[in-house]
Design an enzyme around this catalytic site. Structure first.
Site, PDB file in Angstrom:
ATOM      1  N   ARG A   1       0.825  -1.219   0.000  1.00 41.75           N
ATOM      2  CA  ARG A   1       0.000   0.000   0.000  1.00 41.75           C
ATOM      3  C   ARG A   1       0.854   1.262   0.000  1.00 41.75           C
ATOM      4  O   ARG A   1       0.450   2.294   0.553  1.00 41.75           O
ATOM      5  CB  ARG A   1      -0.966   0.022   1.191  1.00 41.75           C
TER       6      ARG A   1
ATOM      7  N   ARG B   1      -3.110   6.553   0.927  1.00 49.04           N
ATOM      8  CA  ARG B   1      -3.738   7.579   1.760  1.00 49.04           C
ATOM      9  C   ARG B   1      -2.797   8.329   2.688  1.00 49.04           C
ATOM     10  O   ARG B   1      -3.134   9.395   3.171  1.00 49.04           O
ATOM     11  CB  ARG B   1      -4.835   6.917   2.607  1.00 49.04           C
TER      12      ARG B   1
ATOM     13  N   ARG C   1      -7.024  12.693  -4.772  1.00 50.61           N
ATOM     14  CA  ARG C   1      -8.325  12.111  -4.418  1.00 50.61           C
ATOM     15  C   ARG C   1      -9.418  13.178  -4.341  1.00 50.61           C
ATOM     16  O   ARG C   1     -10.584  12.912  -4.662  1.00 50.61           O
ATOM     17  CB  ARG C   1      -8.207  11.376  -3.076  1.00 50.61           C
TER      18      ARG C   1
ATOM     19  N   ASP D   1      -6.927  -2.726  -7.180  1.00 54.00           N
ATOM     20  CA  ASP D   1      -7.636  -3.335  -6.069  1.00 54.00           C
ATOM     21  C   ASP D   1      -7.808  -4.812  -6.367  1.00 54.00           C
ATOM     22  O   ASP D   1      -7.918  -5.194  -7.544  1.00 54.00           O
ATOM     23  CB  ASP D   1      -9.006  -2.679  -5.868  1.00 54.00           C
TER      24      ASP D   1
ATOM     25  N   TYR E   1     -15.406 -11.756   0.061  1.00 52.63           N
ATOM     26  CA  TYR E   1     -16.077 -10.497  -0.286  1.00 52.63           C
ATOM     27  C   TYR E   1     -17.367 -10.758  -1.049  1.00 52.63           C
ATOM     28  O   TYR E   1     -18.408 -10.149  -0.788  1.00 52.63           O
ATOM     29  CB  TYR E   1     -15.151  -9.621  -1.123  1.00 52.63           C
TER      30      TYR E   1
END
Length: 348
Positions: A26, A30, A39, A76, A153
């Protein structure tokens, strides 16, 4: 000749290096201000990850900032699901939503095999561009979700803490779940090959939620489908290194090599020295510093980095975190992480 190869590929070949190669799970995301600014302009995660130009820009943000040895595609694990007939949306703060969830024999029968060229062409375009951008200065990594995690998921319909719905299916309708898992494995093998042919030099399989399984159930519902992917990919691309990462994997660590992957990525719940002893000195490993360490002082961060590197030894180790870097991590500490690993041969 191998000196011109990127450091990760040299490590995978068994070379003894002055320091381990380093990247972060990652690492694009963020915690970086440049990502948060982007973003604001493009609030939809799927737009950011499914537009090849944006995916390349985001993938390269940590490369430009920190010069890691690996540049991982910004994407993703759920990205290929719509190409199989499982649509999803990602809600900021809530994570992915799959509505309706996949729970009936008819839904599973109606799933399509993945055609990446038709359904995820932006992934191929982004990987091609990344290879051109970084050349031999870094290794381009692709990644995919493994079948158990993707099924979790799809069946739960969202993230879960208990996995009670998919476990209920596993323990009461196992054949139904096996059909879903096998379909996912064939499609993900196709997706891995597509990523390699588009420019990925290493591909990481995330079976993030397989650590929620008992060892017995891991051997039944996760491991065979990891093997299905690896066997299919190795038939056509035997030289491309594959990594397996499972979160909370300490209880199943000894079983992970049976997947057939080249590199075992360790989370932080296992001591590096103990893991190396359990897996054997010839087994390539990745990891495994707790990402929470990056909220500590720089002296503390340095000590933890050097501890992992010392325990891992001089061969067969890629330095990484034991999970993805956390939102809110100070960027200067991420920079210090990379700088310390790169200078570790002078510090040890």
């Amino acid at each position: 000749m191998t000196a011109t190869l990127p450091r990760i590929l040299r490590a995978v070949r068994g070379e003894e290096l002055d320091r381990p190669p380093v990247w972060m799970m990652r690492q694009a995301g963020r915690y970086m201000k440049v990502y948060r600014d982007l973003r604001e302009k493009y609030p939809s995660f799927r737009e950011r990850s499914e537009n090849a130009d944006l995916a390349v820009e985001i993938s390269l943000q940590p490369y430009h900032a920190f010069q890691p040895d690996g540049v991982i595609l910004f994407s993703d694990i759920l990205t290929p699901l719509p190409g199989m007939g499982i649509d999803f949306d990602i809600h900021e703060g809530r994570g992915p939503i799959i509505d309706p969830p996949i729970r009936t024999p008819e839904q599973i029968r109606n799933l399509k095999p993945l055609d990446p060229e038709a359904s995820v062409p932006f992934v191929g375009q982004a990987l091609k561009t990344l290879r051109q951008e970084v050349g031999n200065q870094a290794t381009v990594l692709g990644f995919v979700g493994s079948p158990w995690t993707l099924a979790a998921y799809a069946v739960e319909g969202k993230s879960s803490k208990s996995y009670s719905i998919i476990k209920g299916m596993a323990f009461s309708e196992p054949q139904l779940l096996h059909q879903l898992l096998s379909h996912l494995a064939d499609s993900i093998a196709t997706y891995v090959r597509y990523q390699i042919e588009s420019g990925a030099q290493v591909v990481q399989l995330f079976d993030s939620w397989a650590g929620q399984l008992s060892p017995q159930d891991y051997e039944t519902f996760a491991l065979p489908y990891q093997q299905q992917i690896v066997q299919q990919v190795k038939q056509t691309h035997p030289e491309t290194p594959l990594i397996l990462y499972i979160s909370g994997s300490a209880g199943i660590l000894s079983r992970m090599p049976q997947s057939g992957v080249d590199i075992i990525s360790l989370d932080w719940t296992v001591d590096m020295a103990e893991a190396r002893q359990m897996l054997g000195p010839e087994r390539m490993v990745q990891g495994n510093m707790d990402p929470g360490v990056l909220f500590g002082s720089q002296d503390f961060i340095r000590d933890r980095i050097l501890d992992v590197i010392r325990k891992a030894g001089k061969k067969g180790h890629i330095m990484n975190l034991g999970h993805g870097i956390l939102p809110g991590t100070p960027e200067e500490n991420a920079a210090f992480f990379f700088e310390t690993v790169k200078n570790s041969h002078q510090l040890l």
